[in-house]
Enzyme design. Structure first.
Site, PDB file in Angstrom:
ATOM      1  N   ALA A  65       0.868  -1.170   0.000  1.00 53.21           N
ATOM      2  CA  ALA A  65       0.000   0.000   0.000  1.00 53.21           C
ATOM      3  C   ALA A  65       0.909   1.227   0.000  1.00 53.21           C
ATOM      4  CB  ALA A  65      -0.892  -0.032   1.228  1.00 53.21           C
ATOM      5  N   GLY A 110       0.657  -5.013   0.933  1.00 54.06           N
ATOM      6  CA  GLY A 110      -0.555  -5.110   0.100  1.00 54.06           C
ATOM      7  C   GLY A 110      -0.319  -5.821  -1.217  1.00 54.06           C
ATOM      8  N   GLU A 113      -0.616  -9.386  -0.390  1.00 53.82           N
ATOM      9  CA  GLU A 113      -2.041  -9.618  -0.111  1.00 53.82           C
ATOM     10  C   GLU A 113      -2.859  -9.661  -1.404  1.00 53.82           C
ATOM     11  OE1 GLU A 113      -1.847  -6.340   2.715  1.00 53.82           O
ATOM     12  OE2 GLU A 113      -2.768  -7.642   4.219  1.00 53.82           O
ATOM     13  N   GLU A 133       4.721  -4.947   7.362  1.00 56.24           N
ATOM     14  CA  GLU A 133       3.943  -3.883   8.009  1.00 56.24           C
ATOM     15  C   GLU A 133       4.382  -3.546   9.425  1.00 56.24           C
ATOM     16  OE1 GLU A 133       2.620  -6.287   6.140  1.00 56.24           O
ATOM     17  OE2 GLU A 133       1.018  -5.491   4.882  1.00 56.24           O
TER      18      GLU A 133
HETATM   19  N1  CO8 Z   1       4.541   3.183  -0.858  1.00 58.59           N
HETATM   20  C1  CO8 Z   1       4.938   4.346  -1.415  1.00 58.59           C
HETATM   21  N2  CO8 Z   1       6.057   4.489  -2.129  1.00 58.59           N
HETATM   22  C2  CO8 Z   1       6.838   3.398  -2.285  1.00 58.59           C
HETATM   23  C3  CO8 Z   1       6.492   2.142  -1.740  1.00 58.59           C
HETATM   24  C4  CO8 Z   1       5.276   2.055  -0.996  1.00 58.59           C
HETATM   25  N3  CO8 Z   1       4.842   0.904  -0.467  1.00 58.59           N
HETATM   26  N4  CO8 Z   1       7.464   1.263  -2.059  1.00 58.59           N
HETATM   27  C5  CO8 Z   1       8.378   1.928  -2.789  1.00 58.59           C
HETATM   28  N5  CO8 Z   1       8.005   3.212  -2.928  1.00 58.59           N
HETATM   29  C6  CO8 Z   1       8.707   4.281  -3.642  1.00 58.59           C
HETATM   30  C7  CO8 Z   1       9.926   4.751  -2.859  1.00 58.59           C
HETATM   31  O1  CO8 Z   1       9.548   5.688  -1.856  1.00 58.59           O
HETATM   32  C8  CO8 Z   1      10.770   5.364  -3.960  1.00 58.59           C
HETATM   33  O2  CO8 Z   1      10.243   6.632  -4.250  1.00 58.59           O
HETATM   34  P1  CO8 Z   1      11.270   7.858  -4.556  1.00 58.59           P
HETATM   35  O3  CO8 Z   1      12.011   7.453  -5.817  1.00 58.59           O
HETATM   36  O4  CO8 Z   1      10.348   9.023  -4.773  1.00 58.59           O
HETATM   37  O5  CO8 Z   1      12.153   7.973  -3.384  1.00 58.59           O
HETATM   38  C9  CO8 Z   1      10.466   4.466  -5.167  1.00 58.59           C
HETATM   39  O6  CO8 Z   1       9.249   3.770  -4.831  1.00 58.59           O
HETATM   40  C10 CO8 Z   1      11.555   3.448  -5.388  1.00 58.59           C
HETATM   41  O7  CO8 Z   1      11.782   2.758  -4.176  1.00 58.59           O
HETATM   42  P2  CO8 Z   1      13.224   2.568  -3.521  1.00 58.59           P
HETATM   43  O8  CO8 Z   1      14.130   3.687  -3.936  1.00 58.59           O
HETATM   44  O9  CO8 Z   1      13.031   2.340  -2.065  1.00 58.59           O
HETATM   45  O10 CO8 Z   1      13.684   1.234  -4.273  1.00 58.59           O
HETATM   46  P3  CO8 Z   1      14.647   0.111  -3.707  1.00 58.59           P
HETATM   47  O11 CO8 Z   1      14.950  -0.801  -4.838  1.00 58.59           O
HETATM   48  O12 CO8 Z   1      15.819   0.712  -2.981  1.00 58.59           O
HETATM   49  O13 CO8 Z   1      13.779  -0.671  -2.604  1.00 58.59           O
HETATM   50  C11 CO8 Z   1      11.797  -1.741  -1.766  1.00 58.59           C
HETATM   51  C12 CO8 Z   1      12.631  -1.346  -3.011  1.00 58.59           C
HETATM   52  C13 CO8 Z   1      12.567  -2.760  -0.922  1.00 58.59           C
HETATM   53  C14 CO8 Z   1      10.501  -2.355  -2.264  1.00 58.59           C
HETATM   54  C15 CO8 Z   1      11.540  -0.489  -0.921  1.00 58.59           C
HETATM   55  O14 CO8 Z   1      11.005   0.530  -1.765  1.00 58.59           O
HETATM   56  C16 CO8 Z   1      10.551  -0.713   0.185  1.00 58.59           C
HETATM   57  O15 CO8 Z   1      10.908  -1.257   1.216  1.00 58.59           O
HETATM   58  N6  CO8 Z   1       9.289  -0.266  -0.015  1.00 58.59           N
HETATM   59  C17 CO8 Z   1       8.270  -0.382   0.989  1.00 58.59           C
HETATM   60  C18 CO8 Z   1       7.743  -1.785   1.064  1.00 58.59           C
HETATM   61  C19 CO8 Z   1       6.724  -1.913   2.148  1.00 58.59           C
HETATM   62  O16 CO8 Z   1       6.973  -1.698   3.312  1.00 58.59           O
HETATM   63  N7  CO8 Z   1       5.516  -2.306   1.763  1.00 58.59           N
HETATM   64  C20 CO8 Z   1       4.436  -2.507   2.655  1.00 58.59           C
HETATM   65  C21 CO8 Z   1       3.667  -1.243   2.812  1.00 58.59           C
HETATM   66  S1  CO8 Z   1       2.435  -1.365   4.084  1.00 58.59           S
HETATM   67  C22 CO8 Z   1       1.187  -2.204   3.365  1.00 58.59           C
HETATM   68  O17 CO8 Z   1       1.234  -2.620   2.241  1.00 58.59           O
HETATM   69  C23 CO8 Z   1       0.008  -2.394   4.224  1.00 58.59           C
HETATM   70  C24 CO8 Z   1      -1.192  -2.941   3.485  1.00 58.59           C
HETATM   71  C25 CO8 Z   1      -2.416  -2.804   4.328  1.00 58.59           C
HETATM   72  C26 CO8 Z   1      -2.775  -1.389   4.546  1.00 58.59           C
HETATM   73  C27 CO8 Z   1      -3.875  -1.225   5.492  1.00 58.59           C
HETATM   74  C28 CO8 Z   1      -4.138   0.243   5.718  1.00 58.59           C
HETATM   75  C29 CO8 Z   1      -4.834   0.545   6.928  1.00 58.59           C
END
Ligand code: CO8
Length: 259
Positions: A65, A110, A113, A133
């Protein structure tokens, strides 16, 4: 209908490929994308017999998400965002056609999921999976606490969810989170090949089998077996059953019409 974050391709008379496309955030799901997904599912072309969901680009299926959208939510808004994602994923789960997730890269939070709401998951060897998460101070909120333990068992699901660990595709295969893994360039051909095998079978029978499996999920054994018997009986009210058995007995290919 036009979408900003979804790319749709129709191939081979019945297969629809849906790509989630938000490259700047590795296809993270914000409420606009979830609403587009909802609209897509609600208005899916009735000619679609198998849906393949994948992520645009080479790096990510769906990286979760959208954290930038979630960062400022209060309790009520968090509840509503969770409900939105869970409702859309449930619609995918109960679509009366098979849905294959072709997981081409990160399937985190997500994203994992979403993949679990699909009927079948196949993955690139480069895919990575996790429910990270708790590292963000939240829990899986798009039905991960419900589906992950059912899919891979409580013990490993709890390890994944409590530690937020990220696992590789070979580990996802080992624990049964995905059915098969493929070289990146072989992933979509493998998904399409599987879809084509489904196209060759009776659509009504696949639909009723999916209904039986899905509904049985939460039933006790007597109820589940009774439901399966009823749906089995229903098959005999379809033209597909007459056609399939007649074709077999007359040693000819079946020509199913989905009726
Ligand atoms: N949300 C928003 N932006 C994201 C997300 C995300 N989940 N994942 C990546 N991005 C963005 C980064 O911020 C970055 O943006 P920018 O270039 O503007 O800085 C761009 O994508 C590229 O990402 P990275 O530079 O971080 O790329 P890497 O190759 O270094 O890393 C990863 C890739 C490992 C995937 C890393 O981006 C990461 O850890 N992302 C987050 C993953 C995460 O934690 N996902 C779970 C999110 S929580 C969730 O899904 C909950 C679901 C249920 C919600 C219920 C709500 C109540």
């Amino acid at each position: 209908m036009d979408y900003n974050f979804l790319k749709i391709e129709k191939i081979d008379g019945g297969i629809t490929i849906l790509k989630i496309s938000a490259p700047k955030s590795l296809n993270a799901l914000n409420s606009i994308i979830l609403t587009e997904l909802d609209n897509f599912i609600e208005s899916i072309d009735p000619a679609t017999r198998v849906l393949i969901i994948t992520g645009d680009g080479e790096k990510s299926f769906v990286a979760g998400a959208d954290i930038s959208e979630m960062a400022h939510l209060d309790e009520q808004e968090g509840y509503e965002f969770g409900k939105l994602g869970a409702a859309v994923f449930r619609k995918i789960e109960v679509l009366p056609i098979p849905v294959i997730a072709a997981i081409n890269g990160f399937a985190l939070g997500g994203g994992c999921e979403l993949a679990m709401a699909c009927d079948i998951r196949i993955a690139s060897v480069k895919a990575k999976f996790g429910q990270p998460e708790v590292g963000l101070g939240i829990i899986p909120g798009f039905s991960g606490t419900y589906r992950l333990p059912k899919l891979i068992g409580q013990g490993y699901a709890k390890e994944m969810i409590y530690t937020g660990k990220i696992i590789r595709a070979d580990e996802a295969l080992r624990i049964g989170l995905v059915n098969s893994i493929h070289e990146p360039e072989e992933l979509m051909p493998a998904a399409v090949e599987m879809a084509k095998k489904m196209l060759a079978c009776a659509p009504t029978a696949i639909c009723l089998a999916k209904l039986s499996i899905n509904e049985n999920y939460d039933l006790n054994a007597p109820e589940a077996l009774e439901l399966e018997s009823k749906l089995f009986g229903k098959c005999f009210a379809t033209a597909d059953q007459k056609e399939g058995m007649d074709a077999f007995l007359n040693k000819r290919p079946a020509n199913f019409e989905g009726k």
